[in-house]
Design a protein around this motif. Structure first.
Motif, PDB file in Angstrom:
ATOM      1  N   ALA A  40     -30.477 101.097 -28.239  1.00 15.35           N
ATOM      2  CA  ALA A  40     -30.042 100.097 -27.283  1.00 15.35           C
ATOM      3  C   ALA A  40     -29.866  98.667 -27.996  1.00 15.35           C
ATOM      4  O   ALA A  40     -30.678  98.348 -28.826  1.00 15.35           O
ATOM      5  CB  ALA A  40     -30.781  99.816 -25.895  1.00 15.35           C
ATOM      6  N   SER A  41     -28.956  98.104 -27.383  1.00 13.40           N
ATOM      7  CA  SER A  41     -28.806  96.538 -27.931  1.00 13.40           C
ATOM      8  C   SER A  41     -30.146  95.916 -27.530  1.00 13.40           C
ATOM      9  O   SER A  41     -30.390  96.154 -26.542  1.00 13.40           O
ATOM     10  CB  SER A  41     -27.481  95.987 -27.228  1.00 13.40           C
ATOM     11  OG  SER A  41     -27.653  94.465 -27.573  1.00 13.40           O
ATOM     12  N   PRO A  42     -30.505  95.071 -28.499  1.00 16.15           N
ATOM     13  CA  PRO A  42     -31.649  94.153 -28.211  1.00 16.15           C
ATOM     14  C   PRO A  42     -31.657  93.424 -26.834  1.00 16.15           C
ATOM     15  O   PRO A  42     -32.760  93.340 -26.215  1.00 16.15           O
ATOM     16  CB  PRO A  42     -32.012  93.348 -29.518  1.00 16.15           C
ATOM     17  CG  PRO A  42     -31.548  93.992 -30.434  1.00 16.15           C
ATOM     18  CD  PRO A  42     -30.302  94.542 -29.768  1.00 16.15           C
ATOM     19  N   SER A  43     -30.494  93.070 -26.494  1.00 17.94           N
ATOM     20  CA  SER A  43     -30.152  92.068 -25.362  1.00 17.94           C
ATOM     21  C   SER A  43     -30.378  93.153 -24.111  1.00 17.94           C
ATOM     22  O   SER A  43     -30.319  92.381 -22.964  1.00 17.94           O
ATOM     23  CB  SER A  43     -29.019  91.359 -25.252  1.00 17.94           C
ATOM     24  OG  SER A  43     -27.846  92.327 -25.372  1.00 17.94           O
ATOM     25  N   CYS A  44     -30.310  94.356 -24.328  1.00 18.86           N
ATOM     26  CA  CYS A  44     -30.491  95.383 -23.197  1.00 18.86           C
ATOM     27  C   CYS A  44     -31.626  96.032 -23.012  1.00 18.86           C
ATOM     28  O   CYS A  44     -31.978  96.734 -22.076  1.00 18.86           O
ATOM     29  CB  CYS A  44     -29.098  96.340 -23.050  1.00 18.86           C
ATOM     30  SG  CYS A  44     -27.761  95.426 -23.165  1.00 18.86           S
ATOM     31  N   ARG A  45     -32.489  95.804 -23.831  1.00 17.32           N
ATOM     32  CA  ARG A  45     -33.724  96.737 -24.114  1.00 17.32           C
ATOM     33  C   ARG A  45     -34.533  96.595 -22.855  1.00 17.32           C
ATOM     34  O   ARG A  45     -35.193  97.602 -22.287  1.00 17.32           O
ATOM     35  CB  ARG A  45     -34.662  96.578 -25.457  1.00 17.32           C
ATOM     36  CG  ARG A  45     -33.901  97.130 -26.389  1.00 17.32           C
ATOM     37  CD  ARG A  45     -34.889  97.744 -27.497  1.00 17.32           C
ATOM     38  NE  ARG A  45     -34.071  98.289 -28.569  1.00 17.32           N
ATOM     39  CZ  ARG A  45     -34.121  97.740 -29.696  1.00 17.32           C
ATOM     40  NH1 ARG A  45     -34.929  96.659 -30.033  1.00 17.32           N
ATOM     41  NH2 ARG A  45     -33.081  98.247 -30.640  1.00 17.32           N
ATOM     42  N   ASP A  46     -34.790  95.389 -22.396  1.00 13.26           N
ATOM     43  CA  ASP A  46     -35.507  95.277 -21.148  1.00 13.26           C
ATOM     44  C   ASP A  46     -35.095  96.104 -19.855  1.00 13.26           C
ATOM     45  O   ASP A  46     -35.863  96.621 -19.038  1.00 13.26           O
ATOM     46  CB  ASP A  46     -35.684  93.802 -20.655  1.00 13.26           C
ATOM     47  CG  ASP A  46     -36.570  92.829 -21.789  1.00 13.26           C
ATOM     48  OD1 ASP A  46     -37.354  93.776 -22.464  1.00 13.26           O
ATOM     49  OD2 ASP A  46     -36.635  91.732 -21.609  1.00 13.26           O
ATOM     50  N   GLY A  47     -33.921  96.171 -19.723  1.00 13.46           N
ATOM     51  CA  GLY A  47     -33.239  96.862 -18.563  1.00 13.46           C
ATOM     52  C   GLY A  47     -32.943  98.398 -18.930  1.00 13.46           C
ATOM     53  O   GLY A  47     -32.385  99.422 -18.269  1.00 13.46           O
TER      54      GLY A  47
END
Length: 156
Positions: A40-47
């Motif tokens: 996943a894109s690092p900007s989306c990893r938390d979600g």
């Protein structure tokens, strides 16, 4: 693995594994097994979570699908949600858009006109380096390849 070898592997896998499914369903099932938080894109990893595995996967998925099926990658601007990549595949009468990761967006998200995306920019730009796109793409591609090879070997 070369794009031609991956394409040939996909052809055989789709022929055997996708007998009672559409090409889209076969691709989606294959990719669903391969997606992970690490692709996943690092900007989306938390979600990112396993019940929504397509989150943050659009660019790397579009690149792998292009390797397997050809066609073009196109990009949409989704305003505050960012950009989104999908595949435009030939269908004998023109093309069909294959968007295997759209489910990550909220219901009612408006689509925009898709513009051609440059594969080289997707893999080699400063943004690609920041988001580790090439590494995530290679990881996803390897998982997809291994899944197809394992399936075919088990049914040989």
């Amino acid at each position: 693995m070369s794009d031609a070898a991956l394409s040939n592997l996909w052809f055989e896998y789709a022929r055997r594994a996708g007998r009672n499914q559409t090409k889209y369903a076969t691709l989606y099932a294959l990719l669903r097994q391969a997606w992970g938080g690490d692709t996943a894109s690092p900007s989306c990893r938390d979600g990112w979570e396993t019940k929504h595995p397509s989150t943050g996967q659009c660019a790397v998925t579009a690149l792998v699908v292009q390797d397997m099926c050809g066609g073009d990658i196109v990009r949409e601007d989704l305003g505050p949600l960012g950009s989104h990549c999908l595949n435009r595949l030939p269908n004998g009468e023109g093309f069909t858009d294959y968007d295997l990761t759209w489910v990550q967006f909220p219901s009612g998200t408006l689509r925009t006109a898709a513009a051609p995306a440059d594969r080289t920019v997707m893999l080699e730009s400063a943004r690609a380096a920041t988001y580790r796109t090439r590494d995530r793409y290679e990881l996803l591609k390897e998982r997809v390849r291994a899944t197809m090879e394992d399936y075919l070997r088990e049914r040989a």
